[in-house]
Write a protein that holds these residues in place. Structure first.
Motif, PDB file in Angstrom:
ATOM      1  N   VAL A  17       0.852  -1.180   0.000  1.00  0.00           N
ATOM      2  CA  VAL A  17       0.000   0.000   0.000  1.00  0.00           C
ATOM      3  C   VAL A  17       0.891   1.235   0.000  1.00  0.00           C
ATOM      4  O   VAL A  17       2.099   1.149   0.246  1.00  0.00           O
ATOM      5  CB  VAL A  17      -0.951   0.019   1.221  1.00  0.00           C
ATOM      6  CG1 VAL A  17      -1.932  -1.151   1.150  1.00  0.00           C
ATOM      7  CG2 VAL A  17      -0.179  -0.031   2.531  1.00  0.00           C
ATOM      8  N   ALA A  18       0.282   2.379  -0.299  1.00  0.00           N
ATOM      9  CA  ALA A  18       1.087   3.608  -0.391  1.00  0.00           C
ATOM     10  C   ALA A  18       0.358   4.775   0.263  1.00  0.00           C
ATOM     11  O   ALA A  18      -0.151   5.670  -0.413  1.00  0.00           O
ATOM     12  CB  ALA A  18       1.414   3.924  -1.850  1.00  0.00           C
ATOM     13  N   PRO A  19       0.265   4.780   1.591  1.00  0.00           N
ATOM     14  CA  PRO A  19      -0.372   5.905   2.270  1.00  0.00           C
ATOM     15  C   PRO A  19       0.460   7.180   2.101  1.00  0.00           C
ATOM     16  O   PRO A  19       1.693   7.111   1.987  1.00  0.00           O
ATOM     17  CB  PRO A  19      -0.399   5.460   3.734  1.00  0.00           C
ATOM     18  CG  PRO A  19       0.765   4.524   3.853  1.00  0.00           C
ATOM     19  CD  PRO A  19       0.827   3.799   2.539  1.00  0.00           C
TER      20      PRO A  19
ATOM     21  N   ALA B  17      -8.347  -0.834   4.673  1.00  0.00           N
ATOM     22  CA  ALA B  17      -8.003  -0.929   6.094  1.00  0.00           C
ATOM     23  C   ALA B  17      -6.493  -0.963   6.285  1.00  0.00           C
ATOM     24  O   ALA B  17      -5.953  -0.349   7.215  1.00  0.00           O
ATOM     25  CB  ALA B  17      -8.643  -2.177   6.705  1.00  0.00           C
ATOM     26  N   LEU B  18      -5.796  -1.673   5.397  1.00  0.00           N
ATOM     27  CA  LEU B  18      -4.340  -1.745   5.513  1.00  0.00           C
ATOM     28  C   LEU B  18      -3.696  -0.383   5.236  1.00  0.00           C
ATOM     29  O   LEU B  18      -2.718  -0.007   5.882  1.00  0.00           O
ATOM     30  CB  LEU B  18      -3.788  -2.802   4.547  1.00  0.00           C
ATOM     31  CG  LEU B  18      -4.074  -4.260   4.922  1.00  0.00           C
ATOM     32  CD1 LEU B  18      -3.575  -5.194   3.829  1.00  0.00           C
ATOM     33  CD2 LEU B  18      -3.419  -4.621   6.254  1.00  0.00           C
ATOM     34  N   THR B  19      -4.247   0.346   4.265  1.00  0.00           N
ATOM     35  CA  THR B  19      -3.715   1.672   3.968  1.00  0.00           C
ATOM     36  C   THR B  19      -3.895   2.605   5.164  1.00  0.00           C
ATOM     37  O   THR B  19      -2.978   3.357   5.534  1.00  0.00           O
ATOM     38  CB  THR B  19      -4.402   2.259   2.723  1.00  0.00           C
ATOM     39  OG1 THR B  19      -4.184   1.385   1.612  1.00  0.00           O
ATOM     40  CG2 THR B  19      -3.852   3.639   2.392  1.00  0.00           C
TER      41      THR B  19
ATOM     42  N   SER C 198      -0.931   4.259   7.372  1.00  0.00           N
ATOM     43  CA  SER C 198      -0.868   5.710   7.559  1.00  0.00           C
ATOM     44  C   SER C 198      -0.739   6.051   9.041  1.00  0.00           C
ATOM     45  O   SER C 198       0.062   6.921   9.421  1.00  0.00           O
ATOM     46  CB  SER C 198      -2.127   6.349   6.967  1.00  0.00           C
ATOM     47  OG  SER C 198      -2.112   7.742   7.153  1.00  0.00           O
ATOM     48  N   ALA C 199      -1.523   5.355   9.879  1.00  0.00           N
ATOM     49  CA  ALA C 199      -1.457   5.613  11.315  1.00  0.00           C
ATOM     50  C   ALA C 199      -0.094   5.246  11.883  1.00  0.00           C
ATOM     51  O   ALA C 199       0.474   5.968  12.707  1.00  0.00           O
ATOM     52  CB  ALA C 199      -2.561   4.832  12.026  1.00  0.00           C
TER      53      ALA C 199
ATOM     54  N   ARG D  11       2.595   7.887  13.584  1.00  0.00           N
ATOM     55  CA  ARG D  11       3.175   7.718  14.943  1.00  0.00           C
ATOM     56  C   ARG D  11       4.683   7.717  14.882  1.00  0.00           C
ATOM     57  O   ARG D  11       5.363   8.304  15.728  1.00  0.00           O
ATOM     58  CB  ARG D  11       2.666   6.396  15.529  1.00  0.00           C
ATOM     59  CG  ARG D  11       1.227   6.446  16.011  1.00  0.00           C
ATOM     60  CD  ARG D  11       0.930   5.284  16.940  1.00  0.00           C
ATOM     61  NE  ARG D  11       1.157   3.998  16.303  1.00  0.00           N
ATOM     62  CZ  ARG D  11       0.218   3.328  15.645  1.00  0.00           C
ATOM     63  NH1 ARG D  11      -0.970   3.853  15.520  1.00  0.00           N
ATOM     64  NH2 ARG D  11       0.491   2.162  15.101  1.00  0.00           N
ATOM     65  N   GLU D  12       5.241   7.064  13.844  1.00  0.00           N
ATOM     66  CA  GLU D  12       6.692   6.970  13.721  1.00  0.00           C
ATOM     67  C   GLU D  12       7.295   8.360  13.499  1.00  0.00           C
ATOM     68  O   GLU D  12       8.327   8.705  14.062  1.00  0.00           O
ATOM     69  CB  GLU D  12       7.060   6.034  12.574  1.00  0.00           C
ATOM     70  CG  GLU D  12       8.529   5.755  12.450  1.00  0.00           C
ATOM     71  CD  GLU D  12       8.807   4.613  11.472  1.00  0.00           C
ATOM     72  OE1 GLU D  12       9.620   4.824  10.563  1.00  0.00           O
ATOM     73  OE2 GLU D  12       8.218   3.541  11.651  1.00  0.00           O
TER      74      GLU D  12
END
Length: 510
Positions: free
Chosen positions: A436-438, A495-497, A501-502, A506-507
């Protein structure tokens, strides 16, 4: 047969006492389902001030779900399947958009009714209207090819679901082609893995019912012990999304010869990996394996490829081809500008976004405002733009390349997420992967979720660099016990994206 429910009547004439539906320990015969559907249809018509144009079926893999579809068709109405687990706001929008004026609900669906604008609507189900045998119809009400048989809602880019009307004539053309392609018969037993809101459920029901065969919904426990479940229920036709193969593999059930009773194994809804198809074929050695393709807008499936040694040569990113488009349809391959791709002289194949026109294809959404960008006019014909990039070979065979909107630009590289996922599948110990690419601060980041054996990110990246340009190698990896699935059984990329993103947000804060 011009009406979709005529297929059930054909099965009724062929095998009135055979099971049409098996739910756990209970089997419902064709004769019983027919009489129940006539009763339910008559009950709703009797309680409605005017014949309902659309009947909602708020049920999930229950008697109310399957007989409810039949009852709505018998009433001469459009079936509007609704999943009881969908958010109430989404259900409300679907019911309002479809103009639903009567409903059939099971116990699960009835519990949702207080959250819906169902006040005043006749609802047949637990705690609501009881069936009235004295009001049963003598026969199903007629339908014309132009009448809408069922209405499904697909995801919309604006967040508003798009209603796809499938007419009786579209379904009749589709099932006539399917009848010619397969040798289904009354002794067959079809798996039923799809929810009614996923159009592949119509394949299960009306392929089985058109041939006097039975459908068997697969419970969650059935996946975990599929060889035993399949043997106990004598399954002979399997149809699911490809993700089911990974579920069986994780449960240790995908072993050679595990599914000897299957005659047909069909997959649709996602790209089918060649390695998965080969493993399934070994588990079901008496079964023909097919990869079917088709958007809801084109009536269930509109292309199919049967697994063979030649499949490898036409695969891209480790996937199985999707086959030629059904007879009677025209196709275009469109470039980024939306114009047909010009075939270069001597080219061995052509790539582009697939657009389709023909008798299976709807000509517009329920709300015409949703048509913009999804339909295009060329040569006097109206084509549906699938949003899927394909490769067309000289003989008309198609290979799925990925979504047209599945490309992202990262560091100057044009990245096809399907290509990254396919490369991950080749990593030692990896059994499934999704890229995925958020976007973080407006910039897309490549993030991979995978299943199988956990591995240090540096080791995975080192392996990927052997097959991917450096710009396509992700920097972020997460191991999962299983990839999340949405209500249709597909990998839940949205959901995975959101999760990626979350995690990246956080990171960055840290």
């Amino acid at each position: 047969m011009s009406a979709l429910h005529d297929r059930f009547l054909r099965g009724l004439a062929t095998a009135p006492d055979r099971p049409a539906i098996t739910l756990g320990e209970r089997s419902i015969s064709y004769a019983e389902a027919h009489e129940t559907a006539l009763t339910w249809a008559g009950t709703l018509l009797d309680r409605s001030p005017e014949p309902p144009r659309s009947i909602g079926v708020l049920a999930h893999k229950s008697e109310q779900a399957y007989v409810g579809v039949l009852a709505a068709l018998y009433a001469g109405a459009t079936v509007v399947p609704v999943h009881p687990d969908h958010p109430p706001a989404r259900v409300r929008r679907a019911l309002a958009a479809a103009g639903v004026t009567a409903m059939i609900a099971d116990e699960h669906g009835a519990a949702l009714l207080p959250d819906l604008p169902a006040g005043g609507l006749p609802v047949l189900g637990p705690g609501h209207l009881a069936a009235r045998p004295d009001r049963a119809l003598a026969a199903p009400r007629p339908a014309t090819p132009d009448d809408v048989a069922y209405l499904l809602f697909t995801s919309g880019s604006t967040g508003t679901p798009k209603g796809v009307p499938v007419r009786h004539g579209m379904a009749a053309h589709y099932f006539a082609l399917i009848d010619a392609r397969y040798d289904f018969h009354p002794e067959d037993v079809f798996s039923q893995t799809f929810d009614l809101t996923f159009d592949c459920a119509m394949f299960d029901m009306f392929c089985a019912w058109g041939n006097g065969a039975a459908i068997v919904p697969i419970p969650l426990a059935g996946y975990r012990a599929l060889p035993r479940f399949a043997a106990e229920h004598r399954l002979s036709v399997w149809f699911s999304v490809p993700s089911a193969i990974g579920v069986l593999r994780s449960a240790g059930a995908l072993v050679p010869g595990a599914l000897p009773g299957l005659r047909w194994s069909l997959f649709a809804g996602e790209a089918l990996r060649l390695a998965d198809a080969i493993d399934w074929a070994a588990a079901a050695p008496a079964s023909a394996v097919e990869n079917l393709y088709g958007p809801t807008e084109a009536t269930v499936t509109i292309a199919g490829h049967r697994l063979s040694p030649a499949s490898t040569a036409r695969g891209v990113n480790g996937s199985v081809p999707i086959g030629p488009v059904h007879d009677g349809h025209d196709t275009l391959l469109l470039g980024p500008d939306g114009e047909p791709v010009t075939v270069a002289g001597g080219a061995h194949h052509t790539d582009g976004e697939l657009a389709v026109a023909g008798p299976q294809v709807c000509t517009g959404y329920l709300d015409p405002r949703h048509d913009e960008g999804r339909f295009t006019e060329h040569g006097g014909r109206r084509y549906y733009r699938t949003g899927d990039r394909v490769r067309r070979w000289p003989d008309g065979e198609l290979t799925y390349l990925g979504r047209a909107d599945d490309q992202v630009q990262i560091g100057g590289w044009r990245v096809e997420l399907a290509e990254v996922g396919a490369a991950m599948d080749g990593c030692p110990g990896v059994t499934g992967a999704v890229a995925v690419a958020p976007a973080v601060d407006g910039e897309p980041r490549l993030f991979v979720y995978y299943t199988g054996e956990p591995s240090p990110p540096a080791r995975i990246a080192r392996h990927l660099r052997e097959s991917l340009p450096v710009g396509l190698v992700p920097k972020f990896y997460r191991h999962l016990g299983a990839l999340p699935l949405n209500s249709n059984g597909k990998v839940d990329r949205r959901a995975l994206t959101a999760r990626a993103s979350a995690e990246l947000t956080r990171e960055d804060r840290c």
